[in-house]
Design an enzyme around this catalytic site. Structure first.
Site, PDB file in Angstrom:
ATOM      1  N   GLY A 213      44.753 -99.783  21.832  1.00  0.00           N
ATOM      2  CA  GLY A 213      45.016 -98.437  22.353  1.00  0.00           C
ATOM      3  C   GLY A 213      45.669 -98.425  23.723  1.00  0.00           C
ATOM      4  O   GLY A 213      46.070 -97.362  24.209  1.00  0.00           O
TER       5      GLY A 213
ATOM      6  N   ASP B 288      49.620 -61.559  30.708  1.00  0.00           N
ATOM      7  CA  ASP B 288      48.436 -61.333  31.550  1.00  0.00           C
ATOM      8  C   ASP B 288      48.896 -61.100  32.986  1.00  0.00           C
ATOM      9  O   ASP B 288      50.068 -61.320  33.318  1.00  0.00           O
ATOM     10  CB  ASP B 288      47.423 -62.494  31.472  1.00  0.00           C
ATOM     11  CG  ASP B 288      48.033 -63.844  31.832  1.00  0.00           C
ATOM     12  OD1 ASP B 288      48.893 -63.893  32.723  1.00  0.00           O
ATOM     13  OD2 ASP B 288      47.644 -64.851  31.217  1.00  0.00           O
TER      14      ASP B 288
ATOM     15  N   LYS C 118      44.460 -59.575  30.040  1.00  0.00           N
ATOM     16  CA  LYS C 118      43.919 -60.635  29.170  1.00  0.00           C
ATOM     17  C   LYS C 118      42.639 -61.188  29.778  1.00  0.00           C
ATOM     18  O   LYS C 118      42.537 -61.335  30.982  1.00  0.00           O
ATOM     19  CB  LYS C 118      44.947 -61.760  29.031  1.00  0.00           C
ATOM     20  CG  LYS C 118      44.457 -62.960  28.236  1.00  0.00           C
ATOM     21  CD  LYS C 118      45.561 -63.997  28.044  1.00  0.00           C
ATOM     22  CE  LYS C 118      45.284 -65.247  28.842  1.00  0.00           C
ATOM     23  NZ  LYS C 118      46.229 -66.322  28.602  1.00  0.00           N
TER      24      LYS C 118
ATOM     25  N   ARG D 262      40.046 -64.503  29.085  1.00  0.00           N
ATOM     26  CA  ARG D 262      39.737 -65.689  28.275  1.00  0.00           C
ATOM     27  C   ARG D 262      38.324 -66.145  28.596  1.00  0.00           C
ATOM     28  O   ARG D 262      37.983 -66.325  29.761  1.00  0.00           O
ATOM     29  CB  ARG D 262      40.725 -66.820  28.567  1.00  0.00           C
ATOM     30  CG  ARG D 262      40.605 -67.981  27.579  1.00  0.00           C
ATOM     31  CD  ARG D 262      41.427 -69.172  28.006  1.00  0.00           C
ATOM     32  NE  ARG D 262      42.857 -69.029  27.765  1.00  0.00           N
ATOM     33  CZ  ARG D 262      43.477 -69.373  26.634  1.00  0.00           C
ATOM     34  NH1 ARG D 262      42.783 -69.843  25.621  1.00  0.00           N
ATOM     35  NH2 ARG D 262      44.776 -69.237  26.523  1.00  0.00           N
TER      36      ARG D 262
ATOM     37  N   ASP E  43      56.046 -66.443  29.139  1.00  0.00           N
ATOM     38  CA  ASP E  43      54.891 -67.173  29.666  1.00  0.00           C
ATOM     39  C   ASP E  43      55.361 -68.572  30.069  1.00  0.00           C
ATOM     40  O   ASP E  43      56.446 -68.994  29.674  1.00  0.00           O
ATOM     41  CB  ASP E  43      53.810 -67.264  28.575  1.00  0.00           C
ATOM     42  CG  ASP E  43      52.401 -67.313  29.165  1.00  0.00           C
ATOM     43  OD1 ASP E  43      52.262 -67.553  30.379  1.00  0.00           O
ATOM     44  OD2 ASP E  43      51.435 -67.117  28.397  1.00  0.00           O
TER      45      ASP E  43
END
Ligand code: R5P
Length: 300
Positions: free
Chosen positions: A37, A176, A201, A203, A227
């Site tokens: 990895g 937003d 908005k 979240r 955005d």
């Protein structure tokens, strides 16, 4: 001083374009992931004197893709910078078209890390000379560095693309409040008096769930929802749905960095968008606006 550009694994098309626009030589890299990895990267040169004493521009986006996730992209970038330092490049300019982790710029919940700031500090501590990032989520994190930093503005070419599609009677909508200032700047590229509206908005910091509200006067308008990032498409799709309910005729879903994760494309198009538009900071099918000239102009 002679200049040379290193084409990072994640930004091959964009980086070659920048080198061509600047009229300078580009170098590729050899990269792979070991079976355990770990990342591996070398700048693909036989003779290090090609780099020693030169001004070197490195271009590497850090968005997720099938050939590498954000973490790999950052490690590859660190490896390129480290090689350049060791070899003795005279000046190192780093271009990060999309800066991953940029949204982890604040402490939202106890125990979190200010990770976006940490990455900037790591890059700065490596002794680079200049750092250019395109539309970073929180530009203020670039303020406390030793190296010169620039937040590159991608709004002009995005607006030019939308104008070329024949959009008329445009209203720019920010999904937003946080996107309002950016949208105001964006709107000016259409006409000085282009209106800017926004939705509210919220979240949930634990679940990530979005709620949005607002009823705007968009009847018969071509709406450009702008955005910085489209990730899962939840924000954009909700803003599109509300814009349609507010009477929008056409809706352009625009983001500098359209990551389009999970079923974002479906969510956005089924909510009523006519088109999704992004830049080549993310190398995907909606990268309709190239940043080649914009980035090259900042470097000239
Ligand atoms: C948030 O502040 C950003 O500007 C974007 O609105 C957000 O990251 C988009 O994420 P998603 O597409 O997952 O709603």
């Amino acid at each position: 001083m002679d200049k040379i550009l290193i084409v990072g694994p994640a930004s091959q098309i964009l980086a070659i374009g920048i080198a061509q626009e600047l009229g300078i030589e580009s170098l590729s890299t050899e990269f792979k992931t070991f079976p355990d990895g770990e990342n591996y990267l070398r700048i693909d040169i036989d003779d290090e004197s090609k780099i020693k004493g030169k001004e070197v521009i490195v271009v590497q986006s850090t968005g997720p893709s099938s050939s590498g996730n954000q973490n790999s992209r950052f490690f590859e970038l660190l490896m390129m910078i480290d090689s350049l330092k060791r070899i003795g490049a005279a000046k190192i300019i780093v271009i990060i078209p999309y800066f991953a982790y940029g949204r982890q710029d604040k402490i939202f919940r106890p125990g979190e890390s200010n990770f976006a700031n940490l990455i900037i500090r790591i890059l700065d501590s490596m002794g680079i000379d200049e750092l250019y990032i395109v539309d970073i989520h929180a530009p203020e994190i670039l303020e406390e560095t030793f190296c010169k930093t620039i937040n590159i503005d991608s709004m002009k070419p995005l607006a030019e693309y939308i104008k070329s599609k024949g959009a008329k009677d445009i209203v720019v909508v920010a999904p937003d409040k946080g996107a309002v200032e950016r949208s105001k700047k964006f709107a000016k590229y259409f006409r000085e008096d282009t209106p800017v509206e926004f939705f509210e908005k919220h979240r949930d910091v634990k679940t990530g769930e979005i709620t949005m509200s607002g009823n705007l006067s968009l009847k018969g308008k071509d709406v450009v929802i702008s955005d910085d990032i489209i990730a899962t498409g939840g924000t954009m799709a909700t803003a599109i749905k509300l814009s349609k309910e507010s009477g929008a005729k056409k809706v352009y879903a625009v983001a500098t960095h359209a990551l389009l994760l999970q079923n974002a494309k479906y969510r956005i198009l089924s909510a009523g968008a006519d088109e999704i538009i992004g830049t080549d900071s993310i190398d995907n099918e909606v990268a309709k606006v190239s940043l080649v000239k914009t980035i090259a102009d900042y470097l000239k």
